[in-house]
Scaffold this active site. Structure first.
Site, mmCIF file in Angstrom:
data_model
loop_
_atom_site.group_PDB
_atom_site.id
_atom_site.type_symbol
_atom_site.label_atom_id
_atom_site.label_comp_id
_atom_site.label_asym_id
_atom_site.label_seq_id
_atom_site.Cartn_x
_atom_site.Cartn_y
_atom_site.Cartn_z
ATOM 1 N N ARG A 34 0.862 -1.182 0.000
ATOM 2 C CA ARG A 34 0.000 0.000 0.000
ATOM 3 C C ARG A 34 0.894 1.227 0.000
ATOM 4 N NH1 ARG A 34 -2.468 0.637 5.108
ATOM 5 N NH2 ARG A 34 -1.144 2.450 5.342
ATOM 6 N N GLU A 53 4.828 7.149 2.244
ATOM 7 C CA GLU A 53 5.632 5.939 2.420
ATOM 8 C C GLU A 53 5.025 4.836 1.578
ATOM 9 O OE1 GLU A 53 5.363 4.373 6.408
ATOM 10 O OE2 GLU A 53 3.180 4.469 6.417
ATOM 11 N N ASN A 55 4.133 0.757 2.138
ATOM 12 C CA ASN A 55 4.079 -0.335 3.115
ATOM 13 C C ASN A 55 4.236 -1.651 2.368
ATOM 14 O OD1 ASN A 55 2.945 1.229 5.630
ATOM 15 N ND2 ASN A 55 1.746 1.892 3.890
ATOM 16 N N SER A 60 -2.367 -2.793 5.718
ATOM 17 C CA SER A 60 -3.693 -3.113 6.260
ATOM 18 C C SER A 60 -4.820 -2.301 5.634
ATOM 19 C CB SER A 60 -3.680 -2.920 7.780
ATOM 20 O OG SER A 60 -3.358 -1.582 8.065
ATOM 21 N N LYS A 215 12.479 3.302 5.623
ATOM 22 C CA LYS A 215 12.577 4.736 5.303
ATOM 23 C C LYS A 215 13.933 5.063 4.671
ATOM 24 C CE LYS A 215 8.622 5.187 7.347
ATOM 25 N NZ LYS A 215 8.237 3.803 7.233
ATOM 26 N N LYS A 274 11.912 10.606 10.738
ATOM 27 C CA LYS A 274 11.328 9.253 10.687
ATOM 28 C C LYS A 274 12.349 8.181 11.047
ATOM 29 C CE LYS A 274 7.792 9.926 7.092
ATOM 30 N NZ LYS A 274 7.314 9.428 5.777
ATOM 31 N N GLU A 278 7.616 0.523 11.056
ATOM 32 C CA GLU A 278 6.296 0.452 10.423
ATOM 33 C C GLU A 278 5.231 0.523 11.506
ATOM 34 O OE1 GLU A 278 5.580 0.370 7.212
ATOM 35 O OE2 GLU A 278 7.710 0.482 6.793
ATOM 36 N N GLY A 279 3.981 0.715 11.059
ATOM 37 C CA GLY A 279 2.861 0.563 11.996
ATOM 38 C C GLY A 279 2.368 1.857 12.593
ATOM 39 N N ARG A 360 -8.408 7.634 4.202
ATOM 40 C CA ARG A 360 -8.608 7.781 5.650
ATOM 41 C C ARG A 360 -8.653 9.255 6.013
ATOM 42 N NH1 ARG A 360 -3.273 4.769 7.342
ATOM 43 N NH2 ARG A 360 -2.800 5.370 5.216
#
Length: 364
Positions: A34, A53, A55, A60, A215, A274, A278-279, A360
């Site tokens: 993603r 970024e 993923n 998810s 990153k 950064k 992740e997450g 989102r």
């Protein structure tokens, strides 16, 4: 430079080196990614999509995003806005992600073999997984869910490096866990990760694709001349991709890294710091950037981070519905995620699709 100071990335990199040294047993590569973007407003009033970024592991919300168009259409009809209801885009990333998984399972070539979702002990995001999982069951592709502990306890490789867990032959290890240091609760967890990487199972992602999502790699890709290696003689493609990159700056030791530190300390509000994680929830902003860099500016520890231009989206007013919180107008920002699925066998790309999106909205 990063692995010298970031233990977690170093451990992943050690697994990568070990797997590279061995004869690679599996030529099938499956990617479910993603890529996230925001609309950046420049001082001259122009807007452009900028990548936040990509993923490459446990990307998810493909499952949940597949259900939201129905929710939006329903709400708009109830609000007596039929025209707006008809304007909601179709979107079914769960089906597209499952198509990628199904293609890789088919290429693995054993009807007995299963897809293993590698999951956490407490899975808050369970429904997101289930939508993708149910798409596989519809195709008669069996799915099991296991944790690192299960792989430690009952996982093994046979003489041709086929992976077995609890007696099931594993065609695909789909990592929905394993992207944060706290996911590895013991040395055994790391041994299990290595065993899975060494096996004949298709990994989603494999260790090199996992590392490609860091990153640091994102920052290196933005350097002059790097994209050109991947798209020789395609200057337009390079220009289009590069146009989505926000400014990315190295914090390696030396003159260039020193310049980055000075730049960040002078105008902290223009940047994001950064780490290689992740997450979500790991980035550092504003005055906190100064605190971190003041402490680390002369130390190699700073190379665990990269600096990025802060994207400047224009906030919109919206209502956020949250349990236990009053419903009031908030200043919000939206982030666009684009899902991609690909399957490669050796050098042949056999499946490569954009399979949907996620929009989102968060409090600014």
């Amino acid at each position: 430079s990063t692995i010298k100071v970031d233990d977690f990335t170093a451990r992943l990199f050690n697994i990568y080196k070990q797997v590279q040294q061995e004869h690679r047993p599996q030529s099938i590569v499956l990617g479910l990614n993603r890529s996230d973007y925001m609309l950046d407003h420049s001082p001259d009033g122009g807007t452009s999509l900028k990548q936040i970024e990509i993923n490459t592991i446990a990307a998810s919300f493909g499952g949940l995003a597949s259900r939201t168009p129905d929710v939006h259409r329903h709400i708009l009809k109830v609000a007596n806005l039929p025209e707006e209801s008809n304007n909601v885009l179709d979107n079914n990333p769960a089906a597209g992600l499952a198509r990628g998984l199904a293609k890789a399972w088919e290429l693995y070539g054993s009807e007995r073999a299963v897809v293993m979702f590698l999951v956490e002990d407490v899975q808050r995001n369970i429904y997101d997984h289930r939508f993708v999982e149910n798409e596989l069951w519809k195709r008669n592709i069996p799915v099991i869910r296991r944790q690192f502990e299960d792989v430690c306890r009952s996982g093994s490789l046979d003489e041709s490096r086929r992976l077995f867990v609890d007696g099931h032959e594993i065609a695909i290890v789909y990592f929905r866990n394993g992207y944060m240091p706290q996911n590895y609760t013991s040395e055994e967890s790391w041994e299990a990760r290595l065993m899975m990487e060494r096996s004949l199972a298709v990994k989603c992602p494999d260790i090199s694709t996992h590392l490609a999502g860091t990153k640091k790699v994102q920052q290196e890709l933005a350097q002059r001349g790097v994209l050109e290696r991947f798209f020789p003689d395609e200057p337009e493609t390079v220009a289009q991709i590069r146009a989505t990159f926000a400014g990315l700056y190295t914090l390696d030791m030396g003159e260039e890294g020193d310049k980055t530190v000075a730049m960040a300390l002078a105008n902290p509000d223009q940047y994001v710091l950064k780490p290689q994680r992740e997450g979500g929830g790991n980035n550092i902003y504003g005055t906190e950037i100064c605190e971190v860099l003041e402490n680390l500016k002369s130390s190699t520890e700073r190379t665990a981070y990269i600096l990025e231009d802060k994207i400047q989206p224009v906030p919109v007013q919206n209502y956020l519905l949250r349990p236990g919180a009053p419903l009031k107008l908030n200043s919000c920002l939206s982030e666009l995620g684009v899902f991609g699925a690909y399957v490669r066998k050796g050098k042949d790309m056999v499946f490569n699709e954009c399979v949907g999106h996620l929009l989102r909205t968060k409090s600014s």
